[in-house]
Design a protein around this motif. Structure first.
Motif, mmCIF file in Angstrom:
data_model
loop_
_atom_site.group_PDB
_atom_site.id
_atom_site.type_symbol
_atom_site.label_atom_id
_atom_site.label_comp_id
_atom_site.label_asym_id
_atom_site.label_seq_id
_atom_site.Cartn_x
_atom_site.Cartn_y
_atom_site.Cartn_z
ATOM 1 N N ALA A 1 33.437 41.206 2.295
ATOM 2 C CA ALA A 1 33.488 39.743 2.145
ATOM 3 C C ALA A 1 32.090 39.172 1.942
ATOM 4 C CB ALA A 1 34.143 39.113 3.375
ATOM 5 N N LEU A 2 31.127 39.645 2.725
ATOM 6 C CA LEU A 2 29.758 39.158 2.579
ATOM 7 C C LEU A 2 29.161 39.622 1.252
ATOM 8 C CD1 LEU A 2 27.248 37.717 3.522
ATOM 9 C CD2 LEU A 2 26.688 39.714 4.927
ATOM 10 N N ALA A 3 29.430 40.869 0.852
ATOM 11 C CA ALA A 3 28.923 41.377 -0.428
ATOM 12 C C ALA A 3 29.451 40.535 -1.591
ATOM 13 C CB ALA A 3 29.295 42.841 -0.599
ATOM 14 N N HIS A 4 30.740 40.202 -1.556
ATOM 15 C CA HIS A 4 31.336 39.373 -2.609
ATOM 16 C C HIS A 4 30.696 37.985 -2.623
ATOM 17 C CE1 HIS A 4 34.314 37.632 -5.282
ATOM 18 N NE2 HIS A 4 34.438 36.652 -4.402
ATOM 19 N N LEU A 5 30.574 37.381 -1.468
ATOM 20 C CA LEU A 5 29.971 36.060 -1.367
ATOM 21 C C LEU A 5 28.531 36.085 -1.866
ATOM 22 C CD1 LEU A 5 30.416 33.150 -0.380
ATOM 23 C CD2 LEU A 5 29.599 33.896 1.869
ATOM 24 N N TRP A 6 27.803 37.137 -1.517
ATOM 25 C CA TRP A 6 26.409 37.246 -1.964
ATOM 26 C C TRP A 6 26.341 37.310 -3.497
ATOM 27 C CZ3 TRP A 6 21.982 36.751 0.724
ATOM 28 C CH2 TRP A 6 20.811 36.994 0.005
ATOM 29 N N ARG A 7 27.151 38.183 -4.098
ATOM 30 C CA ARG A 7 27.148 38.323 -5.559
ATOM 31 C C ARG A 7 27.537 37.018 -6.247
ATOM 32 N NH1 ARG A 7 29.557 43.247 -4.049
ATOM 33 N NH2 ARG A 7 31.609 42.392 -4.508
ATOM 34 N N GLU A 8 28.461 36.289 -5.640
ATOM 35 C CA GLU A 8 28.917 35.029 -6.207
ATOM 36 C C GLU A 8 27.822 33.964 -6.169
ATOM 37 O OE1 GLU A 8 31.844 32.026 -4.197
ATOM 38 O OE2 GLU A 8 33.025 33.585 -5.195
ATOM 39 N N ARG A 9 27.112 33.880 -5.054
ATOM 40 C CA ARG A 9 26.110 32.817 -4.882
ATOM 41 C C ARG A 9 24.716 33.182 -5.369
ATOM 42 N NH1 ARG A 9 27.722 29.962 0.846
ATOM 43 N NH2 ARG A 9 29.849 29.482 0.229
#
Length: 82
Positions: A4-12
Motif C-alpha cells: 500500500a505504501l509502495a503504491h502510494l509512493w509511486r502515485e505521489r
C-alpha cells in the motif's frame, strides 16, 4: 515497504525513489529531524532511553495525525550491499 505504501509512493512521487538519505534534499520543504533524547543525544543506549524515544515520537504523531491514516518513513542502513 508495504505494498500500500509502495503504491502510494509511486502515485505521489513517480520520479523520486524512496531512498531516505535523499529526503533532506529532495523534500527540503517538509523534511524534519527531531532531537528526541535529552541534550540532543542521537542514539538510545538503554531501554529507558528507547522508552523516552517511543513516548516522544508517539506524542508528536498523536498531536499531528489523530484520527488519520498515516505512514511514517524512517531510515535504516547497513554496512553491507544487500
Amino acid at each position: 515497504m508495504s505494498e500500500a505504501l509502495a503504491h502510494l509512493w509511486r502515485e505521489r512521487h513517480p520520479s523520486v525513489p524512496p531512498l531516505t538519505h535523499t529526503f533532506r534534499g529532495v523534500f527540503a520543504d517538509r523534511w524534519v529531524r527531531f532531537h528526541s533524547l535529552p541534550e540532543s543525544k542521537r542514539y538510545a543506549e538503554s531501554e529507558d532511553e528507547y522508552a523516552i524515544l517511543l513516548h516522544r515520537y508517539n506524542t508528536v504523531l498523536d498531536e499531528l495525525f489523530t484520527g488519520q491514516e498515516v505512514f511514517v518513513v524512517t531510515g535504516d542502513w547497513s554496512s553491507t550491499a544487500d
